[in-house]
Design a protein around this motif. Sequence first.
Motif, PDB file in Angstrom:
ATOM      1  N   UNK A 171       0.825  -1.371  -0.056  1.00  0.00           N
ATOM      2  CA  UNK A 171      -0.083  -0.054  -0.176  1.00  0.00           C
ATOM      3  C   UNK A 171       0.920   1.288   0.018  1.00  0.00           C
ATOM      4  N   UNK A 172       2.066   1.182   0.340  1.00  0.00           N
ATOM      5  CA  UNK A 172       2.966   2.205   0.265  1.00  0.00           C
ATOM      6  C   UNK A 172       3.581   2.519  -1.061  1.00  0.00           C
ATOM      7  N   UNK A 173       3.565   1.538  -1.844  1.00  0.00           N
ATOM      8  CA  UNK A 173       4.378   1.925  -3.278  1.00  0.00           C
ATOM      9  C   UNK A 173       3.966   2.967  -4.110  1.00  0.00           C
ATOM     10  N   UNK A 174       2.508   3.500  -4.201  1.00  0.00           N
ATOM     11  CA  UNK A 174       2.214   4.518  -4.794  1.00  0.00           C
ATOM     12  C   UNK A 174       2.674   5.932  -4.255  1.00  0.00           C
ATOM     13  N   UNK A 175       3.346   5.878  -2.919  1.00  0.00           N
ATOM     14  CA  UNK A 175       3.942   6.855  -2.471  1.00  0.00           C
ATOM     15  C   UNK A 175       5.538   7.096  -2.243  1.00  0.00           C
ATOM     16  N   UNK A 176       6.066   5.771  -3.008  1.00  0.00           N
ATOM     17  CA  UNK A 176       7.465   5.772  -3.398  1.00  0.00           C
ATOM     18  C   UNK A 176       7.860   6.648  -4.505  1.00  0.00           C
ATOM     19  N   UNK A 177       9.187   6.762  -4.502  1.00  0.00           N
ATOM     20  CA  UNK A 177       9.709   7.646  -5.497  1.00  0.00           C
ATOM     21  C   UNK A 177      11.258   7.235  -5.494  1.00  0.00           C
ATOM     22  N   UNK A 178      11.671   6.561  -6.654  1.00  0.00           N
ATOM     23  CA  UNK A 178      13.196   6.230  -6.889  1.00  0.00           C
ATOM     24  C   UNK A 178      13.896   7.576  -7.372  1.00  0.00           C
ATOM     25  N   UNK A 179      14.681   7.799  -6.418  1.00  0.00           N
ATOM     26  CA  UNK A 179      15.513   9.109  -6.574  1.00  0.00           C
ATOM     27  C   UNK A 179      16.983   9.074  -6.322  1.00  0.00           C
ATOM     28  N   UNK A 180      17.577   7.684  -6.181  1.00  0.00           N
ATOM     29  CA  UNK A 180      18.843   7.637  -6.176  1.00  0.00           C
ATOM     30  C   UNK A 180      19.410   7.497  -4.660  1.00  0.00           C
ATOM     31  N   UNK A 181      20.613   8.034  -4.640  1.00  0.00           N
ATOM     32  CA  UNK A 181      21.300   7.937  -3.347  1.00  0.00           C
ATOM     33  C   UNK A 181      21.941   9.292  -3.140  1.00  0.00           C
ATOM     34  N   UNK A 182      21.665  10.367  -2.317  1.00  0.00           N
ATOM     35  CA  UNK A 182      22.086  11.565  -2.200  1.00  0.00           C
ATOM     36  C   UNK A 182      23.382  11.548  -1.665  1.00  0.00           C
ATOM     37  N   UNK A 183      23.643  10.579  -0.531  1.00  0.00           N
ATOM     38  CA  UNK A 183      25.030  10.838   0.032  1.00  0.00           C
ATOM     39  C   UNK A 183      26.161  10.274  -0.944  1.00  0.00           C
TER      40      UNK A 183
END
Length: 402
Positions: A171-183
Amino acid sequence: MQATAWTRGPVGIDMIGRVTRNGCKTVLVLVPTMTAGTRLLDLLPVLDGDHRVQVVFTMPSSEDVWHGLDGFVRDLGALVLPWDQARRHNWDLVLSASHDCIEHVHGKLLLLPHGAGAGKSRKRTRTVTGGVLPTTGLDRQLLTRRGQVIPATIALPTEADQALLRRTCAEAVPRSLVVGDICLDRIMASVVHRSRYRAALGVGDQDELITISSTWSPESVFGKHIELYERLVVEAAHAQTKVAAVLHPNIWAVHGRWQVRSWLARATARGLLVIPPERGWQATVIASDIVIGDHGSTSAYAGALGGRMCLAAFPDHNIRAGSVGHTLGRFAPRLDPDAPLRPQLDRVRARPGSTRLREAISARPGMSHRLLRTAMYRLLDIPEPPWPVFVTSAPIPIPLDW
């Protein structure tokens, strides 16, 4: 019990009588641990220069606290609100790199991982009673409350993390976003300053820097092979070699700075450079010729840089398949702590570097700051600034002066 005094900050129904910049969007930064705090410090510079935004910090309170956290947050020079005050205000945006207490704040929450990979590398995590529980770091009990997903946006480094989320909390997948790794992106953007970092550590162009990185837990380098720190400065060092130690913030928090200094006293007397937990680990990894590590995130970032690294401790029995730690364990050579160190390190240095860990850590290399800024301003419901995203360099390392 005496109530905690509230801070006269830029929030609350009476703020109009004290603020200088009125009408700002408010951003709350949750810092339950130094690890979470340092990760958010990689992100916050994307807000620099925006006069429409006011950022404040708070340290969520629970039944226990981490030693040294208050000093870390206060030293940032940020406005810090007491937890009781922060959780009674409605925020335009809440930033967190930890699941701790996120259900108690009011506002649109952007949740980031605090290490390499959104899914934990360990199969099991310790509990306060000393037992172990299976965990992924993306479990339903961490992300939901009363059947509702808590974060407005869940920032994930890779599609593999998103697939894991689909299995653990669909149920959390629609709120997920693949953004890479900021560090990782900040580290890669800082590589151009390698010579500056080496100079700050007293390492010349022809010198060698060996760094020992340790996560926390008895299965780490510091937990299993603390004698390596002194042995390395004795066996592996020569006139043109320096040795540095990077320790997970929780080692310092649990045992205390005094005790860490005492345990490493003989090694530091022989020249070991100890990097403080709040500043300098990224630059030290960049400056290193060889990194000795374990299953922790710092070791993974060192491997992703493509430099020479090896593992002196690794809990193969407790590593989750498909995790960043699993990839690290497959490709990094092992150091035998019971054998002479210098010949092993010479073999490590002769090996070609590899960047295979980069794909495991980030599916959006070089894009995380831009993607996360877009997500933040969408949640703030204001347009992004017209200037491009600027990635700040990792801070200069300053070894502790003991």
